[in-house]
Design an enzyme around this catalytic site. Structure first.
Site, PDB file in Angstrom:
ATOM      1  N   GLY A   7     -77.376  76.023 -71.405  1.00  0.00           N
ATOM      2  CA  GLY A   7     -77.975  76.795 -72.500  1.00  0.00           C
ATOM      3  C   GLY A   7     -76.893  77.496 -73.301  1.00  0.00           C
ATOM      4  N   GLU A   9     -75.992  80.545 -73.160  1.00  0.00           N
ATOM      5  CA  GLU A   9     -75.205  81.514 -72.401  1.00  0.00           C
ATOM      6  C   GLU A   9     -74.855  81.057 -70.998  1.00  0.00           C
ATOM      7  OE1 GLU A   9     -76.259  85.508 -72.167  1.00  0.00           O
ATOM      8  OE2 GLU A   9     -76.314  85.787 -74.325  1.00  0.00           O
ATOM      9  N   LYS A  25     -77.701  79.929 -61.624  1.00  0.00           N
ATOM     10  CA  LYS A  25     -77.600  80.091 -63.073  1.00  0.00           C
ATOM     11  C   LYS A  25     -76.381  80.959 -63.331  1.00  0.00           C
ATOM     12  CE  LYS A  25     -80.198  81.518 -67.150  1.00  0.00           C
ATOM     13  NZ  LYS A  25     -81.507  81.903 -67.692  1.00  0.00           N
ATOM     14  N   ASP A 112     -88.595  85.420 -74.238  1.00  0.00           N
ATOM     15  CA  ASP A 112     -88.530  83.987 -74.608  1.00  0.00           C
ATOM     16  C   ASP A 112     -89.689  83.264 -73.914  1.00  0.00           C
ATOM     17  OD1 ASP A 112     -87.524  81.748 -75.875  1.00  0.00           O
ATOM     18  OD2 ASP A 112     -85.938  81.381 -74.404  1.00  0.00           O
TER      19      ASP A 112
HETATM   20  N1  LIG Z   1     -85.540  78.061 -60.255  1.00  0.00           N
HETATM   21  C1  LIG Z   1     -85.446  76.881 -60.883  1.00  0.00           C
HETATM   22  N2  LIG Z   1     -85.896  75.756 -60.294  1.00  0.00           N
HETATM   23  C2  LIG Z   1     -85.811  74.566 -60.900  1.00  0.00           C
HETATM   24  N3  LIG Z   1     -85.276  74.377 -62.123  1.00  0.00           N
HETATM   25  C3  LIG Z   1     -84.809  75.462 -62.772  1.00  0.00           C
HETATM   26  C4  LIG Z   1     -84.869  76.771 -62.188  1.00  0.00           C
HETATM   27  N4  LIG Z   1     -84.312  77.652 -63.052  1.00  0.00           N
HETATM   28  C5  LIG Z   1     -83.936  76.933 -64.122  1.00  0.00           C
HETATM   29  N5  LIG Z   1     -84.216  75.609 -63.972  1.00  0.00           N
HETATM   30  C6  LIG Z   1     -83.927  74.524 -64.916  1.00  0.00           C
HETATM   31  O1  LIG Z   1     -82.832  74.884 -65.723  1.00  0.00           O
HETATM   32  C7  LIG Z   1     -83.227  74.993 -67.090  1.00  0.00           C
HETATM   33  C8  LIG Z   1     -82.529  76.177 -67.758  1.00  0.00           C
HETATM   34  O2  LIG Z   1     -82.842  77.376 -67.083  1.00  0.00           O
HETATM   35  P1  LIG Z   1     -83.177  78.687 -67.892  1.00  0.00           P
HETATM   36  O3  LIG Z   1     -83.237  79.823 -66.941  1.00  0.00           O
HETATM   37  O4  LIG Z   1     -84.369  78.443 -68.749  1.00  0.00           O
HETATM   38  O5  LIG Z   1     -81.863  78.852 -68.765  1.00  0.00           O
HETATM   39  P2  LIG Z   1     -81.582  78.962 -70.331  1.00  0.00           P
HETATM   40  O6  LIG Z   1     -81.407  80.422 -70.547  1.00  0.00           O
HETATM   41  O7  LIG Z   1     -80.347  78.183 -70.512  1.00  0.00           O
HETATM   42  O8  LIG Z   1     -82.775  78.412 -71.063  1.00  0.00           O
HETATM   43  C9  LIG Z   1     -84.727  75.119 -67.065  1.00  0.00           C
HETATM   44  O9  LIG Z   1     -85.295  74.604 -68.230  1.00  0.00           O
HETATM   45  C10 LIG Z   1     -85.108  74.298 -65.841  1.00  0.00           C
HETATM   46  O10 LIG Z   1     -85.157  72.932 -66.173  1.00  0.00           O
HETATM   47 MG   LIG Z   2     -84.817  78.590 -70.781  1.00  0.00          MG
END
Ligand SMILES: Nc1ncnc2c1ncn2[C@@H]1O[C@H](COP(=O)(O)OP(=O)(O)O)[C@@H](O)[C@H]1O
Ligand SMILES: [Mg+2]
Length: 194
Positions: A7, A9, A25, A112
């Site tokens: 993403g 960030e 993350k 968001d």
């Molecule tokens: N706990 C989780 N379990 C499975 N997939 C996850 C999880 N957290 C994030 N993801 C995957 O990673 C992607 C990006 O995570 P997210 O927290 O939405 O970050 P960003 O801020 O980059 O959008 C999500 O769209 C999902 O596909």
């Molecule tokens: Mg996201």
């Protein structure tokens, strides 16, 4: 580690903690920022994201279980299932309205709240990505959570969601009033809401 996403960030990787499938993350450095400022921003934003996630969980919202917290990274339970935006299964928008109501009643503004940040696994719905979340009472910010979701779903789905939100959140009236106000003024015609 296998990368799942990148993403603006953070990068999300698949990993294992004591044999448990997890994701991490991790907020990435930005070369254009002064190093000290960059680290401070990433550190505080990581902490803020984890706090909002925990607060949502305390409020009874399904979120990935928090496993560990690093300086710039959050280790959490890896959910199976699909993003709401990618699933064709029949999803109960009533349930999503309840989740938003519980968050707002606990003063967690997601920041968001879209079908890209909800994971559906069978009957269960989980909220993810508290990267832009704020703790606060702002009616405007709560209305913006609602508006972003409203713009992302069908009218029928919105009706379902709004109905349970109203039933679950005793202070929903000012939020709907502000939402109507924002729509009347035609403000927030920014790209993410277009
Ligand atoms: N706990 C989780 N379990 C499975 N997939 C996850 C999880 N957290 C994030 N993801 C995957 O990673 C992607 C990006 O995570 P997210 O927290 O939405 O970050 P960003 O801020 O980059 O959008 C999500 O769209 C999902 O596909
Ligand atoms: Mg996201």
């Amino acid at each position: 580690m296998r990368q799942l996403s990148e993403g603006a960030e953070a990068k999300v990787f698949e990993t294992e903690i004591f044999g448990v499938k997890s994701v991490v993350k991790s907020r990435q450095p930005k070369a254009y920022r002064i190093k000290e400022i960059d680290e401070e921003l990433r550190r505080t934003r990581t902490k803020k994201e984890a706090k909002a996630m925990l607060r949502a969980k305390e409020a009874g919202v399904e979120v990935p279980g928090l496993l560990a917290l690093g300086k710039f990274s959050i280790y959490m339970e890896r959910l199976s299932g699909k993003l709401l935006k990618d699933t064709k299964s029949k999803v109960s928008y009533a349930k999503i309205g309840v989740m938003l109501a519980k968050m707002h009643a606990a003063n967690v503004v997601h920041g968001d709240f879209t079908p890209a940040n909800i994971i559906i696994d069978g009957e269960k719905a989980y909220v993810i990505d508290f990267g832009l979340a704020e703790i606060g009472e702002s009616v405007e910010n709560k209305a913006l959570d609602m508006l972003l979701m409203k713009r992302s779903v069908s009218q029928k789905q919105y009706k379902e969601l709004a109905s349970t939100y109203a039933k679950t959140y005793s202070d929903s009236k000012p939020v709907f009033a502000r939402l109507a106000d924002i729509e009347r003024r035609g403000r927030y015609q920014i790209r993410s809401l277009a």
